[in-house]
Write an enzyme that holds these catalytic residues in place. Structure first.
Site, PDB file in Angstrom:
ATOM      1  N   LEU A   1       5.989   7.713   1.498  1.00 48.09           N
ATOM      2  CA  LEU A   1       6.469   7.140   2.715  1.00 48.09           C
ATOM      3  C   LEU A   1       7.907   6.283   2.605  1.00 48.09           C
ATOM      4  CD1 LEU A   1       2.955   5.635   3.944  1.00 48.09           C
ATOM      5  CD2 LEU A   1       4.073   7.442   4.571  1.00 48.09           C
TER       6      LEU A   1
ATOM      7  N   GLU B   1      10.573   4.498  -0.738  1.00 47.41           N
ATOM      8  CA  GLU B   1      10.938   4.480  -2.186  1.00 47.41           C
ATOM      9  C   GLU B   1      11.765   3.095  -2.575  1.00 47.41           C
ATOM     10  OE1 GLU B   1      13.788   7.719  -2.733  1.00 47.41           O
ATOM     11  OE2 GLU B   1      12.150   9.226  -2.058  1.00 47.41           O
ATOM     12  N   GLY B   2      11.892   2.680  -3.557  1.00 43.77           N
ATOM     13  CA  GLY B   2      12.276   1.506  -4.067  1.00 43.77           C
ATOM     14  C   GLY B   2      12.938   1.651  -5.655  1.00 43.77           C
ATOM     15  N   ALA B   3      13.504   0.278  -6.017  1.00 48.49           N
ATOM     16  CA  ALA B   3      14.040   0.454  -7.168  1.00 48.49           C
ATOM     17  C   ALA B   3      12.840   0.575  -8.389  1.00 48.49           C
ATOM     18  CB  ALA B   3      14.944  -0.772  -7.395  1.00 48.49           C
TER      19      ALA B   3
ATOM     20  N   GLU C   1       7.402   3.292  -5.261  1.00 50.59           N
ATOM     21  CA  GLU C   1       7.366   4.168  -4.256  1.00 50.59           C
ATOM     22  C   GLU C   1       6.079   3.486  -3.138  1.00 50.59           C
ATOM     23  OE1 GLU C   1       7.512   8.079  -5.318  1.00 50.59           O
ATOM     24  OE2 GLU C   1       5.569   8.298  -5.944  1.00 50.59           O
ATOM     25  N   VAL C   2       6.184   4.056  -2.009  1.00 53.32           N
ATOM     26  CA  VAL C   2       4.603   4.014  -1.269  1.00 53.32           C
ATOM     27  C   VAL C   2       4.405   5.168  -0.719  1.00 53.32           C
ATOM     28  CG1 VAL C   2       3.930   2.788   0.777  1.00 53.32           C
ATOM     29  CG2 VAL C   2       5.732   1.821  -0.353  1.00 53.32           C
TER      30      VAL C   2
ATOM     31  N   ASP D   1      13.263 -12.202   3.787  1.00 47.99           N
ATOM     32  CA  ASP D   1      13.795 -11.147   3.730  1.00 47.99           C
ATOM     33  C   ASP D   1      13.626 -10.431   5.172  1.00 47.99           C
ATOM     34  OD1 ASP D   1      15.776  -9.232   3.193  1.00 47.99           O
ATOM     35  OD2 ASP D   1      14.298  -7.895   1.967  1.00 47.99           O
TER      36      ASP D   1
END
Length: 508
Positions: free
Chosen positions: A34, A36-38, A41-42, A149
């Site tokens: 679903l 992504e990140g540094a 992920e999801v 955020d």
């Protein structure tokens, strides 16, 4: 699976799982990536029997040991929260070096996907989403928690279009045991950050979060952000800060009504002590008035249009209804702290606070690239531009996706894309034959990364775009530009294809 049984009370959407999908634990299959990140992920998990869906957020703590402290703090905070406008936290699980979090799957995707770039969204939706955002933030602040955020990418929509705040990777506790502390970490997303956060000074949590809410409201109403960052080096912010007449003749302010402009003047006040608190926001005339629903997307609009000035008499003196300056105890829903709590006294706040560029990644359930088999009653997705309320929720979801069908062959489509990306000066890499990772910059010069997946649908080729990193509004602007450049090969008119076939083609 720990925590997942709680989903039974949330009435999740029912999905049909491809039998070949990999199994995470017994009875639950990983269907799709679903987000992504540094640091991770999801992924989407589906129960093979019940069809229930849950978002699985996963972080590899061997690859990213620096994330461990912040992930622990995120879980501690998120598990405390139970509110209709907060993504549910079902539980967590640690297996060796992998940390898993089980979260509510928001089938409606991210809020930015509902914002038409440079136009916005229908007024009644903007009002409703903003009210739900404020109520969610009010709940967080009552718990002594600052999100830090707030932005459309961290605001999700469920199947009923209820707004849900997500991603507590930067959240922190600012009040504990009746004592409030000032914050000093500069974190968040620059366009949405309050000026005091960027000023490298200690700041109060509540006004800073509310400033971000105000920027989100501008984005929903105008389809653009008011500034790159609220600092003295930014011309757009300086014009707004001076309150001279010139800002009334520039975007995005020309797109908003007199009534809502009076709300934004106070909500986006440069001085935290003069910013509206939650009670004042909810009692503002624009927030309490009835806005008629319309199914149409907003057109290019001006606050001089008749529909925008119908309440001008009610709002013309609104600026004078608030004092030009009021002391700190009126600025927020909580009183000014008389003593600053030390970090040791607020144990959860002692955790390290990392910058959003290195840690933060959303749960965002991205419907942009999600292709699942629908139940037999849903059938094919056909005549997607017609039907309105007669469409199933799944069909409505598909209509919002950033994807196109093209009439060219697979090889020709890939050539068209590569030629176009070169023309647009994108940096392109390919980790598999049919998936292109495209990198560029947004309007602020920040990184914008998206992936284009090319799938053979039989009669046509599907080109599916999703955002990996960067501003959601700028991602949609780039998608619109790409779509215009590909107009000569895009299939026109109603589209029909089998979601079941497509589910076997997208990489998990």
């Amino acid at each position: 699976m720990p925590g997942v049984s709680a989903m039974e009370q949330s009435k999740p959407a029912k999905w049909v799982v491809d039998p070949s999908a990999p199994e995470f634990v017994e009875g639950w299959s990983i269907v799709q990536t679903l987000g992504e990140g540094a640091f991770g992920e999801v992924r989407l998990l589906i129960n093979r029997v019940s069809g229930e869906a849950v978002a699985l957020k996963m972080v590899d703590l061997i690859k990213h040991p620096e994330a461990e402290t912040n992930v622990k703090k995120e879980m501690l905070i998120h598990k405390l929260l139970k509110h209709p406008n907060i993504i549910k936290f079902f539980g967590c699980r640690r297996e060796a070096h992998m940390q898993y979090m089980f979260l509510e799957y928001a089938v409606g995707g991210e809020l930015y996907d509902r914002i038409d770039p440079d136009i916005g969204m229908p007024l009644h939706l903007a009002q409703r989403f903003f009210r739900e955002l404020v109520l969610g933030v009010s709940y967080l602040h009552d718990k002594g928690i600052a999100h830090r955020d707030i932005k459309p990418e961290n605001l999700l929509l469920d199947a009923s279009d209820t707004l849900k705040i997500t991603d507590f990777g930067l959240a922190t506790l600012f009040r504990h045991g009746g004592r409030e502390r000032f914050l000093n970490r500069r974190c968040g997303t620059r366009s949405y950050m309050a000026p005091e956060v960027l000023a490298d000074t200690e700041y109060r949590a509540q006004p800073a979060d509310l400033f971000g809410c105000g920027v989100v409201l501008v984005a929903m109403l105008a389809g653009e952000l008011p500034w790159d960052e609220p600092t003295v080096t930014c011309d757009q912010f300086n014009i707004w800060k001076r309150r001279d007449a010139s800002y009334l003749n520039s975007t995005p302010w020309t797109k908003v009504s007199t009534c809502v402009l009076s709300l934004l003047r106070r909500l986006l006040h440069p001085t935290p002590a003069q910013r509206m608190n939650i009670k004042q926001i909810l009692e503002h005339p624009w927030m309490v008035k009835h806005i008629a629903e319309t199914g149409d997307l907003p057109k290019k609009r001006s606050r001089h249009d008749n529909e925008w000035i119908s309440n001008k008499r009610m709002c013309s003196e609104l600026d004078s209804s608030f004092p030009a300056a009021f002391d700190e105890r009126h600025a927020c829903s909580q009183p000014q702290p008389t003593a600053r709590a030390q970090p040791a006294e607020v144990n959860i706040c002692a955790a390290a606070e990392l910058d959003t560029d290195t840690l933060c990644f959303s749960q965002p359930a991205k419907p942009d690239h999600l292709l699942l088999a629908c139940s037999p009653s849903d059938g094919d997705v056909s005549n997607m531009t017609a039907g309105g309320d007669r469409c199933t929720p799944l069909q409505k979801l598909v209509r919002r996706m950033t994807r196109v069908l093209v009439s060219s062959s697979m090889a020709d489509t890939l050539k068209h894309l590569n030629d176009l990306f070169e023309k647009l000066h994108y940096r392109t890499t390919s980790h598999s034959p049919n998936v292109l990772t495209v990198s560029t910059v947004d309007r602020r010069g920040a990184a914008l990364v998206m992936k284009a997946t090319v799938l053979n649908m039989g009669a046509h080729i599907l080109v599916d775009f999703r955002r990996s990193k960067g501003c959601g509004l700028d991602f949609k602007r780039q998608f619109i530009r790409i779509k215009e450049e590909l107009s000569h090969i895009i299939v026109k008119g109603p589209v029909t294809w089998s979601l079941a076939n497509a589910s076997n083609m997208l990489p998990a």
